[in-house]
Design an enzyme around this catalytic site. Sequence first.
Site, PDB file in Angstrom:
ATOM      1  N   HIS A   1       0.857  -1.191   0.000  1.00 52.97           N
ATOM      2  CA  HIS A   1       0.000   0.000   0.000  1.00 52.97           C
ATOM      3  C   HIS A   1       0.883   1.226   0.000  1.00 52.97           C
ATOM      4  O   HIS A   1       1.926   1.240   0.648  1.00 52.97           O
ATOM      5  CB  HIS A   1      -0.900   0.000   1.246  1.00 52.97           C
ATOM      6  CG  HIS A   1      -2.026   0.968   1.158  1.00 52.97           C
ATOM      7  ND1 HIS A   1      -1.916   2.286   1.535  1.00 52.97           N
ATOM      8  CD2 HIS A   1      -3.289   0.803   0.697  1.00 52.97           C
ATOM      9  CE1 HIS A   1      -3.069   2.893   1.321  1.00 52.97           C
ATOM     10  NE2 HIS A   1      -3.921   2.018   0.806  1.00 52.97           N
TER      11      HIS A   1
ATOM     12  N   ASP B   1      -7.928  -5.382  -0.140  1.00 49.69           N
ATOM     13  CA  ASP B   1      -8.398  -6.172  -1.279  1.00 49.69           C
ATOM     14  C   ASP B   1      -8.014  -7.646  -1.199  1.00 49.69           C
ATOM     15  O   ASP B   1      -8.502  -8.455  -1.978  1.00 49.69           O
ATOM     16  CB  ASP B   1      -7.842  -5.590  -2.590  1.00 49.69           C
ATOM     17  CG  ASP B   1      -8.461  -4.247  -2.883  1.00 49.69           C
ATOM     18  OD1 ASP B   1      -9.674  -4.115  -2.676  1.00 49.69           O
ATOM     19  OD2 ASP B   1      -7.732  -3.339  -3.303  1.00 49.69           O
TER      20      ASP B   1
END
Length: 345
Positions: A226, A284
């Site tokens: 991320h 996700d």
Amino acid sequence: MEVSYLILNGELPDAEQKAAFDREVTNHTMVKEPMLRFLDGFGTDAHPMAMLTGLVGAMSAFYHDSTDITNPEHRRISAIRLIAKMPTLVAMVYKHSVGQPVMYPRNDLSYTGNFLRMMFGTPAEDYQINDVVERALDRIFILHADHEQNASTSTVRLCGSSGTNPYAAIAAGIACLWGPAHGGANEACLHMLENIQANGGLAKVGEFMEQVKDKSSGVRLMGFGHRVYKNYDPRAKLMQETCREVLSALGLENDPLFKLAMELERIALEDDYFVERKLYPNVDFYSGIVQRAIGIPTPLFTGIFALARTVGWISQWDEMLGDPEFKIGRPRQLYTGYAERDVKK
Ligand code: CMC
């Protein structure tokens, strides 16, 4: 609904405010009927995100009575319309791709319950809402509602900063979200798990991880890493827990993709490549497994993300336009090329 109210207004609602907000949102759940004919123009094999981008952009053609962006009341109505209509639009897109009749919204159901019924109900049979599934989807909506200046939110702000209408700005956000490095990662992550499963499953996980670490392979561990979180994404923890709840409620405890995901995570958390680069599961990584178990088809995953993120996008747009110092966004460019070139003869 409480989270949507909080994001829009900065405070949680009391009981009266909550009831009024619910009433207002449910009042706007239907979409103008000609939008169905607009949807019919798409092939049934069109990607849901392509249809959704088109439908939301087209809303500006159907709802132009409240697009004076300098009027806070117009901005509020547009926000309510978008929050209310996104579940209807996402379910319409799904029904179109499977060739079933569109289900109209039912305002006596919860926001999530109504969405589930529009997705999986048919005019031929009553749809029973499963509490665990409703709670899981509600969680997905809450976890995806807003996330500061991610790529799609910045896109909505930049696009909206020109003074364009809110539907155009949100359509731009949806287009940005589609990409695999952003909202498209949940779809890409599920494809990755399915591919590993098809090529040998758990026995091949080690081999796959070697490929990920080999930069020349171009393979990334989707659902990992991320730009901001350099630690375990707190949303991924909740998604993993939700995954267990849903799989157990639906009798899918032995889901092979969940087992694969757990094994990939276990290896990654112990492997120097991932530890040194601070790569952890993001939201996700597990959300695709939950959605698949619920019955949401993989190409629609990013549409679910878009539905959930709409409140964040529109609140950020409203905040920007309400700022007295607001100006058009204009990133500058540093030109490093030639100063002058002659036209070739
Ligand atoms: N698999 C393997 N290696 C990775 C991964 C990954 N998923 N992510 C980053 N790396 C490596 C990358 O190769 C680089 O290595 P090196 O330093 O040796 O060159 C290092 O880690 C730093 O990567 P980066 O690309 O500079 O990191 P970033 O902050 O620019 O990228 C990211 C963030 C999310 C785009 C990236 O981690 C990625 O592509 N992840 C997979 C896609 C994904 O899951 N996206 C969802 C993001 S969360 C939800 C959302 O925002 O929508």
